[in-house]
Design a protein around this motif. Structure first.
Motif, PDB file in Angstrom:
ATOM      1  N   THR A  25      41.048  19.654  48.930  1.00 36.55           N
ATOM      2  CA  THR A  25      42.301  20.377  48.766  1.00 36.55           C
ATOM      3  C   THR A  25      42.181  21.762  49.396  1.00 36.55           C
ATOM      4  O   THR A  25      41.077  22.253  49.653  1.00 36.55           O
ATOM      5  CB  THR A  25      42.651  20.555  47.277  1.00 36.55           C
ATOM      6  N   ILE A  26      43.319  22.381  49.609  1.00 33.84           N
ATOM      7  CA  ILE A  26      43.313  23.745  50.137  1.00 33.84           C
ATOM      8  C   ILE A  26      42.609  24.668  49.142  1.00 33.84           C
ATOM      9  O   ILE A  26      41.866  25.564  49.533  1.00 33.84           O
ATOM     10  CB  ILE A  26      44.752  24.205  50.434  1.00 33.84           C
ATOM     11  N   ARG A  27      42.773  24.424  47.846  1.00 25.15           N
ATOM     12  CA  ARG A  27      42.094  25.222  46.821  1.00 25.15           C
ATOM     13  C   ARG A  27      40.578  25.141  46.991  1.00 25.15           C
ATOM     14  O   ARG A  27      39.881  26.169  46.965  1.00 25.15           O
ATOM     15  CB  ARG A  27      42.481  24.744  45.423  1.00 25.15           C
ATOM     16  N   ALA A  28      40.053  23.942  47.196  1.00 20.27           N
ATOM     17  CA  ALA A  28      38.604  23.771  47.370  1.00 20.27           C
ATOM     18  C   ALA A  28      38.116  24.444  48.649  1.00 20.27           C
ATOM     19  O   ALA A  28      37.042  25.071  48.662  1.00 20.27           O
ATOM     20  CB  ALA A  28      38.252  22.282  47.387  1.00 20.27           C
ATOM     21  N   LEU A  29      38.895  24.327  49.721  1.00 21.73           N
ATOM     22  CA  LEU A  29      38.508  24.947  50.987  1.00 21.73           C
ATOM     23  C   LEU A  29      38.486  26.471  50.878  1.00 21.73           C
ATOM     24  O   LEU A  29      37.542  27.124  51.335  1.00 21.73           O
ATOM     25  CB  LEU A  29      39.465  24.510  52.101  1.00 21.73           C
ATOM     26  N   LEU A  30      39.533  27.045  50.270  1.00 22.73           N
ATOM     27  CA  LEU A  30      39.580  28.497  50.099  1.00 22.73           C
ATOM     28  C   LEU A  30      38.454  28.992  49.195  1.00 22.73           C
ATOM     29  O   LEU A  30      37.829  30.019  49.467  1.00 22.73           O
ATOM     30  CB  LEU A  30      40.926  28.932  49.541  1.00 22.73           C
ATOM     31  N   GLN A  36      31.465  31.904  50.399  1.00 20.46           N
ATOM     32  CA  GLN A  36      30.506  32.154  51.480  1.00 20.46           C
ATOM     33  C   GLN A  36      30.695  33.530  52.107  1.00 20.46           C
ATOM     34  O   GLN A  36      30.098  33.838  53.133  1.00 20.46           O
ATOM     35  CB  GLN A  36      30.633  31.081  52.552  1.00 20.46           C
ATOM     36  N   GLY A  37      31.551  34.359  51.518  1.00 19.06           N
ATOM     37  CA  GLY A  37      31.758  35.702  52.046  1.00 19.06           C
ATOM     38  C   GLY A  37      32.838  35.788  53.109  1.00 19.06           C
ATOM     39  O   GLY A  37      32.883  36.744  53.868  1.00 19.06           O
ATOM     40  N   MET A  38      33.697  34.787  53.213  1.00 15.62           N
ATOM     41  CA  MET A  38      34.812  34.733  54.172  1.00 15.62           C
ATOM     42  C   MET A  38      34.362  34.938  55.620  1.00 15.62           C
ATOM     43  O   MET A  38      34.870  35.813  56.326  1.00 15.62           O
ATOM     44  CB  MET A  38      35.895  35.746  53.788  1.00 15.62           C
ATOM     45  N   PRO A  39      33.390  34.144  56.076  1.00 14.48           N
ATOM     46  CA  PRO A  39      32.898  34.321  57.450  1.00 14.48           C
ATOM     47  C   PRO A  39      33.941  33.940  58.489  1.00 14.48           C
ATOM     48  O   PRO A  39      34.760  33.052  58.262  1.00 14.48           O
ATOM     49  CB  PRO A  39      31.708  33.371  57.519  1.00 14.48           C
TER      50      PRO A  39
END
Length: 75
Positions: A25-30, A36-39
């Motif tokens: 889901t988009i929730r899991a991906l976000l 991971q620190g928003m790489p």
């Protein structure tokens, strides 16, 4: 950060499963991206040409990121 987005009008979209994301889901991906620190992708060419939504498969395969940015042409 994620809870603020979930409370917004976009919140209902978090349960959607986008294509090409192995059923996540988009929730899991976000959550994974934020965890991971928003790489951001490391792009060798620091000024790549934008990959448009109507790009061909060949353009997408050879693009430095393979990620479409934006929402197409604005008129």
């Amino acid at each position: 950060m994620l809870s603020e987005l979930e409370a917004s009008p976009f919140g209902q979209l978090f349960d959607a499963i986008p294509p090409g994301c192995d059923g996540n889901t988009i929730r899991a991906l976000l959550s994974a991206w934020i965890g991971q620190g928003m790489p951001l992708p490391n792009i060798a060419d620091k000024n790549p040409k934008a990959l448009r939504l109507e790009a061909t498969v060949e353009e997408e395969e050879f693009h430095p990121t393979g990620i479409a940015l934006g929402y197409g042409a604005v008129h």
